[in-house]
Design an enzyme around this catalytic site. Structure first.
Site, PDB file in Angstrom:
ATOM      1  N   PHE A 131       0.871  -1.184   0.000  1.00 37.01           N
ATOM      2  CA  PHE A 131       0.000   0.000   0.000  1.00 37.01           C
ATOM      3  C   PHE A 131       0.900   1.223   0.000  1.00 37.01           C
ATOM      4  O   PHE A 131       1.609   1.479   0.974  1.00 37.01           O
ATOM      5  CB  PHE A 131      -0.838  -0.064   1.284  1.00 37.01           C
ATOM      6  CG  PHE A 131      -1.867   1.004   1.490  1.00 37.01           C
ATOM      7  CD1 PHE A 131      -3.104   0.945   0.862  1.00 37.01           C
ATOM      8  CD2 PHE A 131      -1.629   2.049   2.386  1.00 37.01           C
ATOM      9  CE1 PHE A 131      -4.084   1.902   1.109  1.00 37.01           C
ATOM     10  CE2 PHE A 131      -2.603   3.012   2.636  1.00 37.01           C
ATOM     11  CZ  PHE A 131      -3.835   2.933   1.993  1.00 37.01           C
ATOM     12  N   GLY A 347      13.168  -7.074  34.938  1.00 36.59           N
ATOM     13  CA  GLY A 347      14.427  -6.482  35.379  1.00 36.59           C
ATOM     14  C   GLY A 347      15.462  -6.558  34.267  1.00 36.59           C
ATOM     15  O   GLY A 347      15.130  -6.397  33.084  1.00 36.59           O
ATOM     16  N   GLU A 371      -0.275   3.260  10.049  1.00 34.33           N
ATOM     17  CA  GLU A 371      -1.717   3.299   9.747  1.00 34.33           C
ATOM     18  C   GLU A 371      -2.431   4.388  10.562  1.00 34.33           C
ATOM     19  O   GLU A 371      -3.580   4.237  10.981  1.00 34.33           O
ATOM     20  CB  GLU A 371      -2.348   1.914   9.909  1.00 34.33           C
ATOM     21  CG  GLU A 371      -1.683   0.922   8.938  1.00 34.33           C
ATOM     22  CD  GLU A 371      -2.476  -0.300   8.585  1.00 34.33           C
ATOM     23  OE1 GLU A 371      -3.713  -0.258   8.702  1.00 34.33           O
ATOM     24  OE2 GLU A 371      -1.853  -1.277   8.149  1.00 34.33           O
TER      25      GLU A 371
HETATM   26  N1  CAA Z   1     -13.694   6.571   4.725  1.00 30.87           N
HETATM   27  C1  CAA Z   1     -14.006   7.000   3.478  1.00 30.87           C
HETATM   28  N2  CAA Z   1     -13.821   8.289   3.073  1.00 30.87           N
HETATM   29  C2  CAA Z   1     -13.312   9.141   3.979  1.00 30.87           C
HETATM   30  C3  CAA Z   1     -12.969   8.754   5.286  1.00 30.87           C
HETATM   31  C4  CAA Z   1     -13.180   7.411   5.654  1.00 30.87           C
HETATM   32  N3  CAA Z   1     -12.872   6.977   6.879  1.00 30.87           N
HETATM   33  N4  CAA Z   1     -12.484   9.831   5.954  1.00 30.87           N
HETATM   34  C5  CAA Z   1     -12.521  10.853   5.079  1.00 30.87           C
HETATM   35  N5  CAA Z   1     -13.020  10.424   3.890  1.00 30.87           N
HETATM   36  C6  CAA Z   1     -13.203  11.226   2.671  1.00 30.87           C
HETATM   37  C7  CAA Z   1     -13.896  12.543   2.968  1.00 30.87           C
HETATM   38  O1  CAA Z   1     -15.300  12.422   2.858  1.00 30.87           O
HETATM   39  C8  CAA Z   1     -13.319  13.441   1.912  1.00 30.87           C
HETATM   40  O2  CAA Z   1     -13.978  13.199   0.692  1.00 30.87           O
HETATM   41  P1  CAA Z   1     -14.454  14.476  -0.231  1.00 30.87           P
HETATM   42  O3  CAA Z   1     -13.207  15.230  -0.555  1.00 30.87           O
HETATM   43  O4  CAA Z   1     -15.091  13.805  -1.403  1.00 30.87           O
HETATM   44  O5  CAA Z   1     -15.399  15.226   0.641  1.00 30.87           O
HETATM   45  C9  CAA Z   1     -11.891  12.946   1.749  1.00 30.87           C
HETATM   46  O6  CAA Z   1     -11.909  11.583   2.166  1.00 30.87           O
HETATM   47  C10 CAA Z   1     -10.888  13.733   2.551  1.00 30.87           C
HETATM   48  O7  CAA Z   1     -11.338  13.719   3.903  1.00 30.87           O
HETATM   49  P2  CAA Z   1     -10.880  14.853   4.919  1.00 30.87           P
HETATM   50  O8  CAA Z   1     -11.203  16.211   4.349  1.00 30.87           O
HETATM   51  O9  CAA Z   1     -11.423  14.519   6.271  1.00 30.87           O
HETATM   52  O10 CAA Z   1      -9.290  14.658   4.881  1.00 30.87           O
HETATM   53  P3  CAA Z   1      -8.137  15.447   5.594  1.00 30.87           P
HETATM   54  O11 CAA Z   1      -7.173  15.889   4.591  1.00 30.87           O
HETATM   55  O12 CAA Z   1      -8.672  16.462   6.556  1.00 30.87           O
HETATM   56  O13 CAA Z   1      -7.380  14.259   6.435  1.00 30.87           O
HETATM   57  C11 CAA Z   1      -6.979  12.617   8.085  1.00 30.87           C
HETATM   58  C12 CAA Z   1      -8.007  13.427   7.286  1.00 30.87           C
HETATM   59  C13 CAA Z   1      -7.799  11.906   9.157  1.00 30.87           C
HETATM   60  C14 CAA Z   1      -5.929  13.452   8.776  1.00 30.87           C
HETATM   61  C15 CAA Z   1      -6.311  11.604   7.128  1.00 30.87           C
HETATM   62  O14 CAA Z   1      -5.436  12.254   6.231  1.00 30.87           O
HETATM   63  C16 CAA Z   1      -5.561  10.498   7.848  1.00 30.87           C
HETATM   64  O15 CAA Z   1      -6.151   9.520   8.312  1.00 30.87           O
HETATM   65  N6  CAA Z   1      -4.222  10.617   7.921  1.00 30.87           N
HETATM   66  C17 CAA Z   1      -3.367   9.507   8.367  1.00 30.87           C
HETATM   67  C18 CAA Z   1      -2.933   8.701   7.183  1.00 30.87           C
HETATM   68  C19 CAA Z   1      -2.439   7.339   7.581  1.00 30.87           C
HETATM   69  O16 CAA Z   1      -3.031   6.649   8.373  1.00 30.87           O
HETATM   70  N7  CAA Z   1      -1.337   6.954   6.970  1.00 30.87           N
HETATM   71  C20 CAA Z   1      -0.779   5.649   7.159  1.00 30.87           C
HETATM   72  C21 CAA Z   1      -0.313   5.114   5.828  1.00 30.87           C
HETATM   73  S1  CAA Z   1      -0.240   3.380   5.641  1.00 30.87           S
HETATM   74  C22 CAA Z   1       1.103   2.879   6.525  1.00 30.87           C
HETATM   75  O17 CAA Z   1       1.167   3.143   7.668  1.00 30.87           O
HETATM   76  C23 CAA Z   1       2.205   2.130   5.845  1.00 30.87           C
HETATM   77  C24 CAA Z   1       2.054   0.689   5.847  1.00 30.87           C
HETATM   78  O18 CAA Z   1       2.478   0.042   4.893  1.00 30.87           O
HETATM   79  C25 CAA Z   1       1.490  -0.025   7.041  1.00 30.87           C
END
Ligand code: CAA
Length: 390
Positions: A131, A347, A371
Site C-alpha cells: 500500500f 528487570g 496506519e
Molecule cells: N472513509 C471514506 N472516506 C473518507 C474517510 C473514511 N474513513 N475519511 C474521510 N473520507 C473522505 C472525505 O469524505 C473526503 O472526501 P471528499 O473530498 O469527497 O469530501 C476525503 O476523504 C478527505 O477527507 P478529509 O477532508 O477529512 O481529509 P483530511 O485531509 O482532513 O485528512 C486525516 C483526514 C484523518 C488526517 C487523514 O489524512 C488520515 O487519516 N491521515 C493519516 C494517514 C495514515 O493513516 N497513513 C498511514 C499510511 S499506511 C502505513 O502506515 C504504511 C504501511 O504500509 C502499514
C-alpha cells in the site's frame, strides 16, 4: 447505547471464526513463535514461512469466495492477526497489509478484471500486496501527496516516490495513490494497482528499523511508470476516500496486532514472575506486581473488545471510522504500556535479547505510528464526535 449501530453484536464466535483462529494459533506455535527471535536478530524475511502461510490462504483471507478467497469476515480475520502477532509481529504486519490495504480495497472497489489479475494471486498464495500512500513529505497529512499521475492518451504515467511501504521489496503488486488533478483543491488523488516488476517502478531503499525487523519496509520510486487506465482502482478522484476507507479496516487489524503483542508480553511475564524468586519466594506474590498484572490483563481484554466491535460494525455495513480509531488508539497505547511493564518486571532479563520481552517492547512501538499515529486517531475521533457521527 454505546454506538450508532442498529443491530446488536453477537458475542459468540462462529465456527469459521473459531476455525481460523485455532488453525493460525497452531501454525504460529509450531512454525512462527520458535523462530521469531532469530528472524528479528538477522532481519530475515522468512520466505519459506510465507509460502506456507500463502498455502493456508492467509494472503487473501478477506477475498470473496467467488475469487477463491475464504470470504472471511473482519472478526475472523482480526482474530487470525492477533494469533500471528502473539508469535511474531513482523509476520503479522505483512499479512495485515496484504489483506487490509491491498485485498480489501480490490475486493470493494475493483472491477472483475482487476480482481482476476491482482486479487487472485493473493488468494492463491502467490504474492503479498503493498500500500503506497505515504511520502517523505506526506504522512499524517495524507492528502498532501506529490506523486503525480499524468494522463497520456489511454495511459497514466506516474512519477514520484513513496515511503514506509510495508512489503515493498517482497510484494507482487502494490496499490499506489497519486495526484491526477493537481489544480483541484479536492478529489485530487486517484488509486492505481501496479505490478511490482512493472517498468518504471523500483525499490530504492530498505529501512533499518527499531522493531518489526524481519518485515520489509521500503521506499518505492516511480519513474515515468506508464500504466493502462484499466489499472485505476475506483473512479478518478476517489483515491483519498479509498485510502481512508481501507485504513478504517486496517486500523482494526493493527489493534488486533497490538493485542497479540500485549498478550504475548503478559504470558511471558506470568511465566517469569512464577519462576523468579526474591526475598524468599516467587516475585509474583508481591502486591506491586499483582497490581500491574491485573491492569495489564484488563487493558488487553478491553482492547480486544474494541477491535472486535470495530470489526463487527464493518462486517455489518455500519459506520466504523470512530470504532476503528478508538480500537487502534487504545490497543496500540496498551501494547506499549504492557510491554514496558513486562520489561520492568523482568528487570535486567527484560533488557537482553536472551528473553523475548525486549523484542515485544520494540515491536509494540510502531503500532502507535503506522496506519495513522495516535495523534491522528484522536483527531479522527474528535471530528466524529463534533460532527455528530460518533
Ligand atoms: N472513509 C471514506 N472516506 C473518507 C474517510 C473514511 N474513513 N475519511 C474521510 N473520507 C473522505 C472525505 O469524505 C473526503 O472526501 P471528499 O473530498 O469527497 O469530501 C476525503 O476523504 C478527505 O477527507 P478529509 O477532508 O477529512 O481529509 P483530511 O485531509 O482532513 O485528512 C486525516 C483526514 C484523518 C488526517 C487523514 O489524512 C488520515 O487519516 N491521515 C493519516 C494517514 C495514515 O493513516 N497513513 C498511514 C499510511 S499506511 C502505513 O502506515 C504504511 C504501511 O504500509 C502499514
Amino acid at each position: 447505547m454505546i454506538g450508532p449501530e442498529s443491530r446488536k453484536m453477537n458475542w459468540n464466535l462462529t465456527d469459521d471464526q473459531q476455525m481460523v483462529r485455532d488453525m493460525v494459533r497452531e501454525f504460529v506455535a509450531a512454525e512462527v513463535a520458535p523462530n521469531a527471535a532469530e528472524w528479528d536478530r538477522g532481519k530475515y524475511f522468512p520466505s519459506e514461512i510465507f509460502e506456507k502461510l500463502g498455502e493456508l490462504g492467509l494472503f487473501g483471507m478477506v477475498a470473496d469466495e467467488e475469487y477463491g478467497g475464504a470470504g472471511l469476515d473482519l472478526i475472523g480475520y482480526c482474530l487470525a492477526l492477533e494469533e500471528l502477532a502473539r508469535g511474531d509481529a513482523s509476520t503479522c504486519v505483512a499479512i495485515s497489509v496484504t489483506n487490509s490495504l491491498f485485498c480489501a480495497p480490490l475486493q470493494r472497489y475493483g472491477t472483475s478484471e482487476q480482481k482476476e489479475r491482482f486479487l487472485c494471486p493473493c488468494v492463491n498464495g502467490e504474492w503479498l500486496g503493498a500500500f503506497c500512500l505515504s511520502e517523505s513529505g506526506a504522512g499524517s497529512d495524507a492528502a498532501a501527496l506529490s506523486t503525480i499521475a499524468r494522463r497520456e492518451g489511454d495511459d497514466f504515467v506516474l512519477s514520484g516516490s513513496k515511503a514506509w511501504v510495508t512489503n515493498g521489496a517482497v510484494c507482487g503488486a502494490m496499490l499506489v495513490f497519486a495526484v491526477t488533478d493537481p489544480e483541484s483543491a479536492r478529489s485530487r488523488v486517484s488509486a492505481f494497482v501496479i505490478p511490482a516488476d512493472h517498468p518504471g517502478a523500483s525499490i530504492v531503499h530498505e529501512e533499518d528499523k527499531l522493531g518489526i525487523r524481519s518485515s520489509r519496509t521500503n521506499q518505492v520510486a516511480l519513474d515515468d511508470c506508464r500504466i493502462p487506465r484499466e489499472w485505476m482502482l475506483g473512479e478518478e478522484g476517489q483515491g483519498l476516500a479509498i485510502a481512508l476507507n481501507s485504513l478504517d479496516g486496517g486500523r482494526a487489524g493493527i489493534a488486533a496486532q497490538a493485542v497479540g503483542i500485549g498478550h504475548a508480553a503478559l504470558a511471558f511475564t506470568l511465566d517469569y514472575v512464577r519462576e523468579r524468586e526474591a526475598f524468599g519466594g516467587p516475585i509474583g506474590r508481591f502486591g506491586g506486581l499483582q497490581e500491574k498484572l491485573g491492569t495489564m490483563a484488563a487493558r488487553i481484554r478491553a482492547a480486544r473488545l474494541l477491535y472486535l466491535r470495530a470489526a463487527w460494525l464493518r462486517d455489518n455495513g455500519e459506520p466504523d471510522t470512530m470504532a476503528a480509531s478508538c480500537a487502534k488508539l487504545f490497543a496500540s497505547e496498551m501494547a506499549n504500556w504492557v510491554s514496558y511493564q513486562a520489561v520492568q518486571m523482568h528487570g535486567a532479563y527484560g533488557y537482553v535479547t536472551d528473553y523475548p520481552i525486549e523484542r515485544l517492547y520494540r515491536d509494540a512501538r510502531v503500532t502507535t505510528i503506522y496506519e495513522g499515529t495516535s495523534e491522528i486517531q484522536r483527531l479522527v475521533i474528535a471530528r466524529q464526535l463534533t460532527s455528530g457521527s460518533g
